[in-house]
Design an enzyme around this catalytic site. Structure first.
Site, PDB file in Angstrom:
ATOM      1  N   SER A 128       0.838  -1.197   0.000  1.00 11.83           N
ATOM      2  CA  SER A 128       0.000   0.000   0.000  1.00 11.83           C
ATOM      3  C   SER A 128       0.872   1.245   0.000  1.00 11.83           C
ATOM      4  O   SER A 128       1.973   1.249   0.568  1.00 11.83           O
ATOM      5  CB  SER A 128      -0.855  -0.023   1.269  1.00 11.83           C
ATOM      6  OG  SER A 128      -1.473   1.221   1.467  1.00 11.83           O
ATOM      7  N   TYR A 156      -1.616  -0.447  10.613  1.00 13.76           N
ATOM      8  CA  TYR A 156      -1.894  -1.188   9.380  1.00 13.76           C
ATOM      9  C   TYR A 156      -0.707  -1.085   8.415  1.00 13.76           C
ATOM     10  O   TYR A 156      -0.249  -2.088   7.857  1.00 13.76           O
ATOM     11  CB  TYR A 156      -3.171  -0.633   8.729  1.00 13.76           C
ATOM     12  CG  TYR A 156      -3.334  -0.985   7.274  1.00 13.76           C
ATOM     13  CD1 TYR A 156      -3.705  -2.269   6.891  1.00 13.76           C
ATOM     14  CD2 TYR A 156      -3.095  -0.027   6.277  1.00 13.76           C
ATOM     15  CE1 TYR A 156      -3.846  -2.594   5.545  1.00 13.76           C
ATOM     16  CE2 TYR A 156      -3.241  -0.342   4.944  1.00 13.76           C
ATOM     17  CZ  TYR A 156      -3.607  -1.628   4.575  1.00 13.76           C
ATOM     18  OH  TYR A 156      -3.744  -1.940   3.242  1.00 13.76           O
ATOM     19  N   LYS A 160       2.025  -3.871   6.695  1.00 19.36           N
ATOM     20  CA  LYS A 160       2.342  -4.003   5.253  1.00 19.36           C
ATOM     21  C   LYS A 160       3.851  -3.926   5.023  1.00 19.36           C
ATOM     22  O   LYS A 160       4.409  -4.717   4.256  1.00 19.36           O
ATOM     23  CB  LYS A 160       1.614  -2.919   4.447  1.00 19.36           C
ATOM     24  CG  LYS A 160       0.111  -3.138   4.341  1.00 19.36           C
ATOM     25  CD  LYS A 160      -0.212  -4.289   3.412  1.00 19.36           C
ATOM     26  CE  LYS A 160      -1.659  -4.732   3.488  1.00 19.36           C
ATOM     27  NZ  LYS A 160      -1.985  -5.929   2.746  1.00 19.36           N
TER      28      LYS A 160
HETATM   29  P1  NAD Z   1     -11.172  -6.502   1.019  1.00 19.63           P
HETATM   30  O1  NAD Z   1     -11.437  -6.465   2.487  1.00 19.63           O
HETATM   31  O2  NAD Z   1     -12.305  -6.283   0.109  1.00 19.63           O
HETATM   32  O3  NAD Z   1     -10.455  -7.880   0.644  1.00 19.63           O
HETATM   33  C1  NAD Z   1      -9.659  -8.594   1.548  1.00 19.63           C
HETATM   34  C2  NAD Z   1     -10.194 -10.012   1.580  1.00 19.63           C
HETATM   35  O4  NAD Z   1      -9.404 -10.770   2.503  1.00 19.63           O
HETATM   36  C3  NAD Z   1     -11.655 -10.094   2.053  1.00 19.63           C
HETATM   37  O5  NAD Z   1     -12.412 -10.832   1.132  1.00 19.63           O
HETATM   38  C4  NAD Z   1     -11.562 -10.807   3.395  1.00 19.63           C
HETATM   39  O6  NAD Z   1     -12.696 -11.604   3.650  1.00 19.63           O
HETATM   40  C5  NAD Z   1     -10.291 -11.607   3.229  1.00 19.63           C
HETATM   41  N1  NAD Z   1      -9.658 -11.964   4.494  1.00 19.63           N
HETATM   42  C6  NAD Z   1      -9.439 -11.163   5.570  1.00 19.63           C
HETATM   43  N2  NAD Z   1      -8.837 -11.875   6.539  1.00 19.63           N
HETATM   44  C7  NAD Z   1      -8.655 -13.138   6.056  1.00 19.63           C
HETATM   45  C8  NAD Z   1      -8.107 -14.331   6.593  1.00 19.63           C
HETATM   46  N3  NAD Z   1      -7.615 -14.361   7.835  1.00 19.63           N
HETATM   47  N4  NAD Z   1      -8.105 -15.437   5.829  1.00 19.63           N
HETATM   48  C9  NAD Z   1      -8.616 -15.421   4.578  1.00 19.63           C
HETATM   49  N5  NAD Z   1      -9.164 -14.327   4.028  1.00 19.63           N
HETATM   50  C10 NAD Z   1      -9.178 -13.201   4.761  1.00 19.63           C
HETATM   51  O7  NAD Z   1      -9.996  -5.450   0.757  1.00 19.63           O
HETATM   52  P2  NAD Z   1      -9.428  -4.905  -0.625  1.00 19.63           P
HETATM   53  O8  NAD Z   1      -9.711  -3.455  -0.677  1.00 19.63           O
HETATM   54  O9  NAD Z   1      -9.794  -5.767  -1.749  1.00 19.63           O
HETATM   55  O10 NAD Z   1      -7.883  -5.053  -0.327  1.00 19.63           O
HETATM   56  C11 NAD Z   1      -7.139  -6.161  -0.783  1.00 19.63           C
HETATM   57  C12 NAD Z   1      -5.702  -6.012  -0.349  1.00 19.63           C
HETATM   58  O11 NAD Z   1      -5.185  -4.779  -0.841  1.00 19.63           O
HETATM   59  C13 NAD Z   1      -5.501  -5.960   1.156  1.00 19.63           C
HETATM   60  O12 NAD Z   1      -4.319  -6.637   1.463  1.00 19.63           O
HETATM   61  C14 NAD Z   1      -5.359  -4.487   1.456  1.00 19.63           C
HETATM   62  O13 NAD Z   1      -4.601  -4.271   2.614  1.00 19.63           O
HETATM   63  C15 NAD Z   1      -4.631  -4.016   0.210  1.00 19.63           C
HETATM   64  N6  NAD Z   1      -4.831  -2.608  -0.122  1.00 19.63           N
HETATM   65  C16 NAD Z   1      -6.104  -2.107  -0.222  1.00 19.63           C
HETATM   66  C17 NAD Z   1      -6.293  -0.770  -0.544  1.00 19.63           C
HETATM   67  C18 NAD Z   1      -7.675  -0.178  -0.599  1.00 19.63           C
HETATM   68  O14 NAD Z   1      -7.813   1.029  -0.430  1.00 19.63           O
HETATM   69  N7  NAD Z   1      -8.716  -0.950  -0.892  1.00 19.63           N
HETATM   70  C19 NAD Z   1      -5.182   0.036  -0.789  1.00 19.63           C
HETATM   71  C20 NAD Z   1      -3.902  -0.504  -0.702  1.00 19.63           C
HETATM   72  C21 NAD Z   1      -3.744  -1.840  -0.362  1.00 19.63           C
HETATM   73  C1  WQD Z   2      -9.020   9.741   1.100  1.00 21.09           C
HETATM   74  C2  WQD Z   2      -9.087  11.225   1.424  1.00 21.09           C
HETATM   75  C3  WQD Z   2      -9.329  11.691   3.772  1.00 21.09           C
HETATM   76  C4  WQD Z   2     -13.265   9.957   4.283  1.00 21.09           C
HETATM   77  C5  WQD Z   2      -6.574   4.674   2.969  1.00 21.09           C
HETATM   78  C6  WQD Z   2      -5.474   3.920   3.624  1.00 21.09           C
HETATM   79  C7  WQD Z   2      -4.506   3.432   2.592  1.00 21.09           C
HETATM   80  C8  WQD Z   2      -5.223   2.664   1.513  1.00 21.09           C
HETATM   81  C9  WQD Z   2      -6.339   3.444   0.927  1.00 21.09           C
HETATM   82  C10 WQD Z   2      -5.265   0.391   2.191  1.00 21.09           C
HETATM   83  C11 WQD Z   2      -8.279  11.601   2.656  1.00 21.09           C
HETATM   84  C12 WQD Z   2     -10.544  12.156   2.995  1.00 21.09           C
HETATM   85  C13 WQD Z   2     -12.070  10.390   3.731  1.00 21.09           C
HETATM   86  C14 WQD Z   2     -14.202  10.922   4.703  1.00 21.09           C
HETATM   87  C15 WQD Z   2     -12.720  12.669   3.991  1.00 21.09           C
HETATM   88  N1  WQD Z   2      -5.827   1.492   2.030  1.00 21.09           N
HETATM   89  N2  WQD Z   2     -11.817  11.716   3.592  1.00 21.09           N
HETATM   90  N3  WQD Z   2     -13.893  12.243   4.527  1.00 21.09           N
HETATM   91  O1  WQD Z   2      -6.736   7.623   3.834  1.00 21.09           O
HETATM   92  O2  WQD Z   2      -5.924   8.069   1.482  1.00 21.09           O
HETATM   93  O3  WQD Z   2      -6.002   5.785   2.311  1.00 21.09           O
HETATM   94  O4  WQD Z   2      -7.200   3.866   1.990  1.00 21.09           O
HETATM   95  O5  WQD Z   2      -4.112   0.129   2.007  1.00 21.09           O
HETATM   96  O6  WQD Z   2      -3.620   2.631   3.272  1.00 21.09           O
HETATM   97  O7  WQD Z   2      -4.815   4.786   4.530  1.00 21.09           O
HETATM   98  O8  WQD Z   2      -8.105   6.893   1.839  1.00 21.09           O
HETATM   99  O9  WQD Z   2     -10.455   7.016   1.194  1.00 21.09           O
HETATM  100  O10 WQD Z   2      -9.870   7.026   3.658  1.00 21.09           O
HETATM  101  O11 WQD Z   2      -9.337   9.014   2.277  1.00 21.09           O
HETATM  102  O12 WQD Z   2     -12.490  13.861   3.862  1.00 21.09           O
HETATM  103  O13 WQD Z   2     -15.282  10.607   5.232  1.00 21.09           O
HETATM  104  O14 WQD Z   2     -10.443  11.542   1.740  1.00 21.09           O
HETATM  105  O15 WQD Z   2      -9.008  12.601   4.769  1.00 21.09           O
HETATM  106  O16 WQD Z   2      -7.723  12.850   2.428  1.00 21.09           O
HETATM  107  P1  WQD Z   2      -6.648   7.202   2.436  1.00 21.09           P
HETATM  108  P2  WQD Z   2      -9.514   7.408   2.266  1.00 21.09           P
END
Ligand code: NAD
Ligand code: WQD
Length: 366
Positions: A128, A156, A160
């Site tokens: 991330s 978190y 990562k």
């Molecule tokens: P998501 O929650 O939709 O998907 C994660 C999946 O993992 C879910 O289906 C959940 O049921 C499963 N899971 C959780 N714990 C588990 C376990 N112990 N065993 C098996 N399955 C398990 O999230 P997402 O947004 O699709 O994110 C996917 C990956 O990308 C994650 O690793 C997340 O940290 C990373 N990521 C997400 C974002 C974002 O903003 N969505 C940004 C950067 C990185």
């Molecule tokens: C985006 C912008 C908030 C909600 C997070 C994780 C990152 C990655 C993606 C997993 C920010 C603003 C948000 C609200 C707002 N996830 N905001 N009102 O924080 O950039 O990233 O999700 O890996 O690790 O930190 O994403 O969508 O929460 O926020 O003003 O109700 O929107 O302050 O500037 P973020 P976000």
């Protein structure tokens, strides 16, 4: 013709489901494991509806290594892993850190142990942009390149970056062990994909993000405002040093992100690079107000918001420098923010209950 087999952990989740679809469309065989903690089994039906192919699915917890072993034993053709399964809520990670380390870090140890046991060497990992923390603390690091020193400022993010180190050390040791045994070790490779802010849904309107419980991210929250599940959006701070005072992020369409995984996997298979990190972002920064405007445009009306205090731990700017992925993975974003907003609105408007309802018939017939 099947080009390879991929175990996708967390494959019923948001990004995992779109990646599973991209893999099937590219003629990979897909085996999904997920404990459905934050997703629904219905996603398997939607993937099949869109691709015409049904991935195998196992409901299991990745911390259960014996259960993972069984999947590798039942599918001896698996030669790659894409690892999404994790807990991902930044705020919650400060409240239950042990659970975050257990699932994200111990779950990854369990997976790597099982991969080692079954001699499966390629892993693509969901990292991330949050691993960079506040890149504005360094000069000239916005947009953020991969060589920006990492320094996550939340629990978190630290899980990562820990898993990034874990994979790096594991692959390096496996290569070393192979070399000592007179083998090349080139089969051991890892892609650390640092995603910026994933957004959007499938343009068909039948697949999208379906978080169970209260969403954490900006666009899903805005979508809830648009369908009346939430009165207004709270804008977390308008006193940042940006053009309009709100924080800047790099939003990337989930279809582009899914394709990035495919390209990264193909790169590992073709080039055997060892471990490498790539940013997956568009290179374009948008403020919170830009996003409210873009999503309001997609919905066709102004959405209510109110400026509130800054959210603890938020940083001014997380915009990617995606040049490395552009060059090495031959990948760049093709869809725009506007596409993401249009697709998210289509998904939200027609599936207010997400996967807890039948897919809209008009889209199935289309
Ligand atoms: P998501 O929650 O939709 O998907 C994660 C999946 O993992 C879910 O289906 C959940 O049921 C499963 N899971 C959780 N714990 C588990 C376990 N112990 N065993 C098996 N399955 C398990 O999230 P997402 O947004 O699709 O994110 C996917 C990956 O990308 C994650 O690793 C997340 O940290 C990373 N990521 C997400 C974002 C974002 O903003 N969505 C940004 C950067 C990185
Ligand atoms: C985006 C912008 C908030 C909600 C997070 C994780 C990152 C990655 C993606 C997993 C920010 C603003 C948000 C609200 C707002 N996830 N905001 N009102 O924080 O950039 O990233 O999700 O890996 O690790 O930190 O994403 O969508 O929460 O926020 O003003 O109700 O929107 O302050 O500037 P973020 P976000």
């Amino acid at each position: 013709m099947v080009v390879g087999s991929v175990l996708v952990t967390g494959g019923t989740g948001y990004i995992g489901s779109f990646t599973a679809l991209a893999l099937l469309d590219a003629d990979y065989k897909v085996v999904i494991v997920d404990n459905l903690y934050n997703s629904s089994k219905e996603v398997i039906n939607r993937i099949e509806l869109l691709s015409g192919k049904r991935p195998s699915f196992y409901e299991l917890d990745i911390t259960d290594q014996a259960a993972l072993d069984k999947v590798f034993e039942e599918h001896p053709d698996i030669d790659n892993v894409i690892h999404f399964a994790a807990l991902k809520a930044v705020g919650e990670s400060a409240v239950i850190p042990l659970e975050y380390y257990r699932v994200n870090v111990y779950g990854s140890i369990s997976l790597l142990t099982s991969m080692k046991k079954h001699n499966v060497g390629n892993i693509v990992f969901s990292s991330s942009a949050t691993v960079y923390g506040d890149a504005t603390r360094f000069p000239n690091m916005i947009p953020i390149p991969e060589h920006c020193p990492i320094g996550p400022n939340n629990t978190y993010g630290r899980t990562k970056s820990t898993v990034e180190s874990l994979i790096t050390d594991f692959i390096s040791s496996e290569r070393g062990n192979a070399n000592k045994a007179g083998k090349s070790g080139e089969q051991w490779n890892g892609a650390l994909l640092r995603y910026f802010n994933p957004a959007g849904a499938h343009p068909s309107g039948i697949m999208g993000e379906n978080p169970l419980g209260v969403p954490n991210n900006l666009l899903p929250l805005l979508a809830q405002v648009a369908i009346g599940k939430r009165e207004k959006l709270l804008v977390f701070g308008d006193d940042y040093k940006s053009k309009d005072g709100t924080a800047i992020r790099d939003y990337i369409h989930v279809l582009d992100l899914a394709r990035g995984h495919l390209q990264a996997l193909n790169y590992l298979r073709e080039h055997q690079p060892g471990v490498k990190a790539w940013n997956l972002g568009s290179g374009r920064g948008s403020t919170v107000f830009d996003m409210i405007k873009a999503f309001s445009h997609a919905v066709g009306r102004d959405l209510p918001y109110q400026v509130a205090e800054r959210r603890q731990g938020d940083v001014l700017d997380l915009t990617a420098n995606p040049t490395l992925a552009n060059k090495e993975l031959n990948w760049k974003t093709e869809l725009t923010l506007e596409d993401a907003c249009t697709d998210l609105w289509k998904w939200t408007e027609h599936n207010p209950e997400g996967y807890n309802q039948e897919p809209p018939k008009e889209f199935l017939d289309a």
